[in-house]
Design an enzyme around this catalytic site. Structure first.
Site, PDB file in Angstrom:
ATOM      1  N   HIS A 164       0.825  -1.210   0.000  1.00 54.44           N
ATOM      2  CA  HIS A 164       0.000   0.000   0.000  1.00 54.44           C
ATOM      3  C   HIS A 164       0.862   1.263   0.000  1.00 54.44           C
ATOM      4  CE1 HIS A 164      -3.323   2.591   1.844  1.00 54.44           C
ATOM      5  NE2 HIS A 164      -3.910   2.038   0.798  1.00 54.44           N
ATOM      6  N   LYS A 197       3.278   4.409  -1.168  1.00 51.90           N
ATOM      7  CA  LYS A 197       3.369   5.342  -2.299  1.00 51.90           C
ATOM      8  C   LYS A 197       4.657   6.122  -2.124  1.00 51.90           C
ATOM      9  CE  LYS A 197      -1.274   4.897  -1.496  1.00 51.90           C
ATOM     10  NZ  LYS A 197      -1.896   4.457  -0.241  1.00 51.90           N
ATOM     11  N   ASP A 247      16.679  11.058  -8.102  1.00 53.24           N
ATOM     12  CA  ASP A 247      18.115  11.325  -7.945  1.00 53.24           C
ATOM     13  C   ASP A 247      18.591  11.202  -6.505  1.00 53.24           C
ATOM     14  OD1 ASP A 247      18.361  11.738 -10.655  1.00 53.24           O
ATOM     15  OD2 ASP A 247      18.214  13.930 -10.533  1.00 53.24           O
ATOM     16  N   HIS A 282      -9.349  11.451   2.102  1.00 51.67           N
ATOM     17  CA  HIS A 282      -8.464  10.298   1.974  1.00 51.67           C
ATOM     18  C   HIS A 282      -7.133  10.523   2.693  1.00 51.67           C
ATOM     19  CE1 HIS A 282      -5.968   7.292  -0.422  1.00 51.67           C
ATOM     20  NE2 HIS A 282      -7.043   6.575  -0.120  1.00 51.67           N
ATOM     21  N   LYS A 302      -4.223  10.779   5.489  1.00 58.02           N
ATOM     22  CA  LYS A 302      -3.851   9.884   6.583  1.00 58.02           C
ATOM     23  C   LYS A 302      -2.838  10.625   7.462  1.00 58.02           C
ATOM     24  CE  LYS A 302      -4.122   6.916   2.650  1.00 58.02           C
ATOM     25  NZ  LYS A 302      -5.421   6.353   2.777  1.00 58.02           N
ATOM     26  N   ASP A 339      -0.325  18.037  19.905  1.00 56.10           N
ATOM     27  CA  ASP A 339       0.232  19.170  20.661  1.00 56.10           C
ATOM     28  C   ASP A 339       0.978  20.171  19.791  1.00 56.10           C
ATOM     29  OD1 ASP A 339      -0.836  17.913  22.827  1.00 56.10           O
ATOM     30  OD2 ASP A 339       1.062  17.253  23.694  1.00 56.10           O
TER      31      ASP A 339
END
Length: 487
Positions: A227, A229, A234, A405, A407, A412
């Site tokens: 899952h 990404k 470079d 979507h 996450k 604090d």
């Protein structure tokens, strides 16, 4: 007719026996998952068993061993360097007074290093992207400036308009001699036609799927998805976050509306940790040519940033659940506020109780979830857990502008987590995930500002909304919640 009842009884008896033997044969499976699978297996005789064979089997010890061994391929020199940095940092952190609230980040970082995670990267510049068009415009511009290599890994890679734009940019640099490697998950990329990469491969680019072919449906890793990404350019620029490659992530799917996500663009030595993760995953596929350590994959980075970052990975090849453990530590450290954005809110018992303790201790806990499902069962379970949080004093916001979507977690106004892991059991136990943990007040405040801006496009979950739920709504929520350990 008697023969029919005898036959039906025999099927039920055999199904029950097989269910118990199959599920309990794995002594390491947690109790909640056992009961969830028993429910599926016995409510849906035969069909439930087929579902279990596809999705319920755990990765074998042999496969876990192979994944761990492959993680060392090509990178012993780099891992040795990282380990030496980690030893020095742990010695420095041990001298800190953890009673001083200013040292939260050191306590957090020490814990992550002790569960097999990298040291702190000290010198990073970070840019947030919350809009898909802006993110991909910048990504494509960065790809076109690549001089040596571009490494790309996405859970979902579609051959639609944005997918073709990304591939066209990769073809452009590959034609100039830049090394290009693209990896995607075989389930997430199940609609992708291999012909999309034909021109890229003719220029020397390499493409590969992670953890098995999409056509091998009985692969025991079918339920264990990559899952992550990640993009590394470079060895100097890195991307990580929630956006996949597809037009829906640009808000072009009418049924989903505007797509609200969060992604990071990083310049600094934290990019090396993303590079490490990509190389390990590439080499673990065992199909493509292996990548060995070379200095040009980990170049000297001239960064004037001051954001401290740890790139944390987790997956079913480890029992430590590193990202979940990071979330637990963050929530435990919070004294004033916790802000969570997630499309799926399905905490296990440990996280649920930790959040409840924070609320009861006077910490402001704000959760933001979507107003619509992309996975109906998971969304119904999310609504159930969200209601429970509201009932004990947490604030639950329903994002109403489109699909949420992102996450992210921030505590604090000090520590932030952004990455690929949803706040659900699947991300903690079944998926291969990667998150960036950032120790910087400026980036934390920036994330809080995004949250507060999103609140203007959201409505608050209230008792009146919950009282309006129908009996059917209640049934769907409770049934989905029973299945939540295996969703």
């Amino acid at each position: 007719m008697n023969y029919f009842y005898i036959f039906l009884s025999a099927i039920i008896a055999v199904n029950t026996l097989i269910s118990v033997i199959t599920v309990f044969s794995d002594r390491n499976r947690d109790i909640a998952a056992i009961w969830a699978w028993l429910l599926v297996l016995n409510i849906f005789p035969v069909i439930g068993l087929i579902i279990y064979l596809f999705l319920g089997r755990k990765i074998s010890k042999e496969d876990i061993y192979n994944l761990r061994e492959q993680s060392k391929v090509g990178l012993p020199k780099y891992l040795e360097i990282q380990n030496n940095i980690k030893i020095d940092q742990l010695e420095y952190i041990e001298k800190k007074d953890f009673n001083d609230p200013k040292n939260k980040k050191f306590e957090m970082a020490k814990m992550l290093m002790r569960i097999e995670q990298p040291p702190i990267s000290l010198d990073n510049e970070v840019e947030y992207f919350v809009d898909g068009r802006e993110k991909f415009d910048q990504l494509i511009a960065d790809i076109k400036k690549a001089e040596h290599h571009v490494h790309v890994s996405y859970y979902i890679f579609k051959g639609d308009k944005i997918g073709k734009r990304v591939v066209a940019a990769l073809e452009e640099v590959a034609k100039k001699g830049v090394e290009v490697r693209v990896q995607y998950d075989p389930v997430g990329g199940r609609t992708l036609k291999k012909s999309l990469f034909q021109q890229l491969e003719s220029y020397g680019g390499e493409t590969d799927t992670s953890f098995g072919s999409k056509f091998h449906l009985l692969n025991i890793r079918l339920n264990y998805r990559n899952h992550r990404k990640i993009v590394v350019i470079d060895g100097k620029i890195g991307y990580v976050g929630g956006f996949n490659v597809g037009d829906d992530y640009l808000g072009e799917y009418e049924n989903m509306g505007y797509w609200r996500d969060t992604h990071l663009r990083i310049e600094g030595t934290a990019v090396h940790q993303l590079q490490e993760r990509f190389i390990i995953d590439w080499n673990a596929s065992k199909k493509a040519e292996l990548i060995a350590y070379e200095p040009y994959y980990f170049p000297v980075v001239e960064s004037r940033g001051d954001t401290k970052i740890q790139i944390v990975s987790s997956g079913p090849d480890s029992e430590l659940q590193q990202i979940k453990t990071g979330f637990l530590k963050m929530i435990n450290l919070a004294k004033e506020s916790i802000y969570i954005q997630t499309p799926y809110f399905i905490p296990d018992d440990a996280l649920k109780e930790t959040i409840e303790l924070a609320v009861l201790s006077g910490v402001t806990v704000r959760l933001m979830i979507p107003n619509k499902p992309d996975h109906p069962f998971i969304y119904q379970a999310t609504l159930s857990y969200a209601e429970e949080l509201m009932n004990i004093g947490g604030e639950v916001y329903i994002y109403d502008k489109g699909f949420m979507h992102a996450k992210t977690i921030v505590i604090d106004d000090e520590i932030t987590s952004v990455g690929t892991a949803n706040f659900d059991i699947r991300s903690f136990k079944l998926n291969f995930e990667v998150n960036a943990f950032l120790y910087n007040k400026k980036t934390a405040l920036e994330q809080v500002e995004y949250f507060e801006k999103d609140m203007k496009d959201s409505y608050l979950l209230t008792e009146e909304i919950i009282e309006a739920y129908s009996l059917w709504d209640r049934f769907k929520q409770q049934f989905s919640r029973l299945l939540s350990p295996i969703l």
